[in-house]
Motif scaffolding. Sequence first.
Motif, PDB file in Angstrom:
ATOM      1  N   VAL A  24      75.559 -34.866 -52.231  1.00  0.00           N
ATOM      2  CA  VAL A  24      75.000 -35.430 -51.209  1.00  0.00           C
ATOM      3  C   VAL A  24      73.716 -34.725 -50.680  1.00  0.00           C
ATOM      4  O   VAL A  24      73.800 -33.547 -50.630  1.00  0.00           O
ATOM      5  CB  VAL A  24      76.073 -35.534 -49.795  1.00  0.00           C
ATOM      6  CG1 VAL A  24      75.515 -36.131 -48.680  1.00  0.00           C
ATOM      7  CG2 VAL A  24      77.384 -36.052 -50.292  1.00  0.00           C
ATOM      8  N   CYS A  25      72.766 -35.480 -50.071  1.00  0.00           N
ATOM      9  CA  CYS A  25      71.468 -34.978 -49.968  1.00  0.00           C
ATOM     10  C   CYS A  25      71.621 -34.543 -48.364  1.00  0.00           C
ATOM     11  O   CYS A  25      71.695 -35.405 -47.644  1.00  0.00           O
ATOM     12  CB  CYS A  25      70.256 -35.968 -49.914  1.00  0.00           C
ATOM     13  SG  CYS A  25      68.782 -35.301 -49.361  1.00  0.00           S
ATOM     14  N   GLY A  26      71.229 -33.229 -47.982  1.00  0.00           N
ATOM     15  CA  GLY A  26      71.122 -32.870 -46.625  1.00  0.00           C
ATOM     16  C   GLY A  26      69.937 -33.365 -45.965  1.00  0.00           C
ATOM     17  O   GLY A  26      69.745 -33.232 -44.801  1.00  0.00           O
ATOM     18  N   THR A  27      68.860 -33.782 -46.602  1.00  0.00           N
ATOM     19  CA  THR A  27      67.642 -34.343 -45.849  1.00  0.00           C
ATOM     20  C   THR A  27      67.743 -35.704 -45.520  1.00  0.00           C
ATOM     21  O   THR A  27      67.589 -36.281 -44.484  1.00  0.00           O
ATOM     22  CB  THR A  27      66.573 -33.947 -46.944  1.00  0.00           C
ATOM     23  OG1 THR A  27      66.437 -32.678 -47.210  1.00  0.00           O
ATOM     24  CG2 THR A  27      65.136 -34.289 -46.215  1.00  0.00           C
ATOM     25  N   CYS A  28      68.117 -36.635 -46.483  1.00  0.00           N
ATOM     26  CA  CYS A  28      68.093 -38.130 -46.161  1.00  0.00           C
ATOM     27  C   CYS A  28      69.469 -38.677 -46.334  1.00  0.00           C
ATOM     28  O   CYS A  28      69.500 -39.738 -46.079  1.00  0.00           O
ATOM     29  CB  CYS A  28      67.331 -38.769 -47.357  1.00  0.00           C
ATOM     30  SG  CYS A  28      67.708 -39.080 -49.012  1.00  0.00           S
ATOM     31  N   GLY A  29      70.570 -37.849 -46.702  1.00  0.00           N
ATOM     32  CA  GLY A  29      71.939 -38.585 -46.572  1.00  0.00           C
ATOM     33  C   GLY A  29      72.051 -39.390 -47.758  1.00  0.00           C
ATOM     34  O   GLY A  29      73.263 -39.745 -47.914  1.00  0.00           O
ATOM     35  N   CYS A  30      71.307 -39.312 -48.705  1.00  0.00           N
ATOM     36  CA  CYS A  30      71.491 -40.158 -49.973  1.00  0.00           C
ATOM     37  C   CYS A  30      72.754 -39.570 -50.723  1.00  0.00           C
ATOM     38  O   CYS A  30      72.912 -38.196 -50.887  1.00  0.00           O
ATOM     39  CB  CYS A  30      70.414 -40.123 -50.923  1.00  0.00           C
ATOM     40  SG  CYS A  30      70.476 -40.958 -52.339  1.00  0.00           S
ATOM     41  N   GLU A  31      73.659 -40.428 -51.290  1.00  0.00           N
ATOM     42  CA  GLU A  31      74.742 -40.155 -52.399  1.00  0.00           C
ATOM     43  C   GLU A  31      74.591 -40.427 -53.577  1.00  0.00           C
ATOM     44  O   GLU A  31      73.946 -41.516 -53.912  1.00  0.00           O
ATOM     45  CB  GLU A  31      76.207 -40.425 -51.674  1.00  0.00           C
ATOM     46  CG  GLU A  31      76.332 -40.085 -50.355  1.00  0.00           C
ATOM     47  CD  GLU A  31      77.674 -40.480 -49.761  1.00  0.00           C
ATOM     48  OE1 GLU A  31      78.289 -41.208 -50.526  1.00  0.00           O
ATOM     49  OE2 GLU A  31      78.155 -40.056 -48.705  1.00  0.00           O
ATOM     50  N   THR A  35      67.866 -32.207 -57.730  1.00  0.00           N
ATOM     51  CA  THR A  35      67.180 -32.644 -56.579  1.00  0.00           C
ATOM     52  C   THR A  35      67.639 -33.907 -56.250  1.00  0.00           C
ATOM     53  O   THR A  35      68.220 -34.742 -56.861  1.00  0.00           O
ATOM     54  CB  THR A  35      65.691 -32.888 -56.883  1.00  0.00           C
ATOM     55  OG1 THR A  35      65.268 -33.676 -57.850  1.00  0.00           O
ATOM     56  CG2 THR A  35      64.981 -31.677 -57.163  1.00  0.00           C
ATOM     57  N   CYS A  36      67.318 -34.501 -55.006  1.00  0.00           N
ATOM     58  CA  CYS A  36      67.911 -35.853 -54.428  1.00  0.00           C
ATOM     59  C   CYS A  36      67.024 -36.952 -55.207  1.00  0.00           C
ATOM     60  O   CYS A  36      65.962 -36.989 -55.331  1.00  0.00           O
ATOM     61  CB  CYS A  36      67.628 -36.001 -53.147  1.00  0.00           C
ATOM     62  SG  CYS A  36      67.629 -37.538 -52.185  1.00  0.00           S
ATOM     63  N   LYS A  37      67.631 -38.165 -55.641  1.00  0.00           N
ATOM     64  CA  LYS A  37      66.968 -39.010 -56.514  1.00  0.00           C
ATOM     65  C   LYS A  37      66.238 -39.801 -55.294  1.00  0.00           C
ATOM     66  O   LYS A  37      65.233 -40.468 -56.003  1.00  0.00           O
ATOM     67  CB  LYS A  37      68.093 -40.112 -57.162  1.00  0.00           C
ATOM     68  CG  LYS A  37      68.865 -40.805 -56.241  1.00  0.00           C
ATOM     69  CD  LYS A  37      69.783 -41.592 -57.077  1.00  0.00           C
ATOM     70  CE  LYS A  37      70.686 -42.580 -55.968  1.00  0.00           C
ATOM     71  NZ  LYS A  37      71.422 -43.634 -56.532  1.00  0.00           N
ATOM     72  N   ARG A  38      66.390 -39.670 -54.267  1.00  0.00           N
ATOM     73  CA  ARG A  38      65.553 -40.799 -53.273  1.00  0.00           C
ATOM     74  C   ARG A  38      64.392 -39.907 -52.915  1.00  0.00           C
ATOM     75  O   ARG A  38      63.217 -40.345 -52.753  1.00  0.00           O
ATOM     76  CB  ARG A  38      66.462 -41.224 -52.142  1.00  0.00           C
ATOM     77  CG  ARG A  38      65.833 -42.233 -51.309  1.00  0.00           C
ATOM     78  CD  ARG A  38      66.219 -42.450 -50.166  1.00  0.00           C
ATOM     79  NE  ARG A  38      67.575 -43.358 -49.927  1.00  0.00           N
ATOM     80  CZ  ARG A  38      68.351 -43.062 -49.066  1.00  0.00           C
ATOM     81  NH1 ARG A  38      68.111 -42.518 -48.164  1.00  0.00           N
ATOM     82  NH2 ARG A  38      69.445 -43.633 -49.240  1.00  0.00           N
ATOM     83  N   CYS A  39      64.769 -38.900 -52.485  1.00  0.00           N
ATOM     84  CA  CYS A  39      63.589 -37.990 -51.494  1.00  0.00           C
ATOM     85  C   CYS A  39      63.252 -36.685 -52.212  1.00  0.00           C
ATOM     86  O   CYS A  39      62.214 -35.958 -51.759  1.00  0.00           O
ATOM     87  CB  CYS A  39      63.881 -37.759 -50.141  1.00  0.00           C
ATOM     88  SG  CYS A  39      64.967 -36.399 -49.880  1.00  0.00           S
ATOM     89  N   ASN A  40      63.777 -36.280 -53.441  1.00  0.00           N
ATOM     90  CA  ASN A  40      63.230 -35.250 -54.126  1.00  0.00           C
ATOM     91  C   ASN A  40      63.596 -33.864 -53.541  1.00  0.00           C
ATOM     92  O   ASN A  40      63.208 -32.990 -53.944  1.00  0.00           O
ATOM     93  CB  ASN A  40      61.607 -35.205 -54.475  1.00  0.00           C
ATOM     94  CG  ASN A  40      61.261 -36.459 -55.305  1.00  0.00           C
ATOM     95  OD1 ASN A  40      62.034 -36.567 -56.159  1.00  0.00           O
ATOM     96  ND2 ASN A  40      60.146 -37.077 -55.212  1.00  0.00           N
TER      97      ASN A  40
HETATM   98 ZN   LIG Z   1      67.318 -37.091 -50.089  1.00  0.00          ZN
END
Ligand SMILES: [Zn+2]
Length: 304
Positions: free
Chosen positions: A233-240, A216-221
């Motif tokens: 790379v997160c497809g939801t918030c762009g976090c890498e 899961t994305c570390k920022r937005c789960n």
């Molecule tokens: Zn994210």
Amino acid sequence: MSFKSRSEPAEVTILRSLNNRMILAEKDKKRYYTLEKGYEGELMFDALTEKLQSHSLILNDLRLESNKSKFQLDSSIVFQAKINLFEVKNYEGDYYYENGKFYTLFKKEIQNPLHQLEREETLLREVLHNIGIKIPIESYVVFINPAFFLYQAPLNKPIIYSNQLPLFMKNLNMQPSNLNTWHMKLAEKLVSLHQTELPYDRLPPYEYGRLRKGTTCKRCNSFSVSVKGYKIVCGTCGCEEEVASAVIRGVEEINLLFPNIKITTNLVHEWCKIFESKKAIRRVLKQNYCFVGRKEFGFTHLND
Ligand SMILES: [Zn+2]
């Protein structure tokens, strides 16, 4: 800088993970949101106490015990001539106070934070007495959320509302305080009495096979993450995030959820799901954890 820092309670981390990977019962979901919100409030308060310039020792999240009674102190600050104790509440919305009790506007009685504070102060006094320390304690309930409102608020109670905090902090800052080794020893002693609490007996039942797998994305789960070279790379918030860091996060999540499970390349590969080959996972495990048996990695972090 705080003398004892605060870390996210394991119960919050686990419930967040479970909430993401399975369907929680309403009451568990509610508990998760309440705990998460409480923790956010404590961090908001830490951000204020960190700015204190006057000589003090800040002890965040102390879990102590006196005569078999366990208690938790959100924030305690040792000054020269007193200890300030704070019970931080991140309540939001409208409440009212009547005959010594707190209610929501729907007339539902809630736990009285002033009673909680009294209990904490009494127990802390006992602990200090037992270690032969005499110092006055001054305690407050802090309603940290600016969107909290208390109708019929009582006068002369040790309550600080969010809009009073700037002035309160200013006053704390102005008081003369000179600490010496006695204060240092006091703080060290309290920290040495701190008990880490394992939340496993309070959690809803869950099992490995029924949890949703995936990094899961570390920022937005979000589960919408994909591998791009050495990054995910997160497809939801762009976090890498670096692949290695994501794998370690995965291992830590498995270990927290299932403290007795054997960490193997196959297991981590299945859990993370997004990596095609097991090579990268094996490399990260080898670099960060030690072998404890054939194919099995010990959780002792090599860098610890
Ligand atoms: Zn994210």
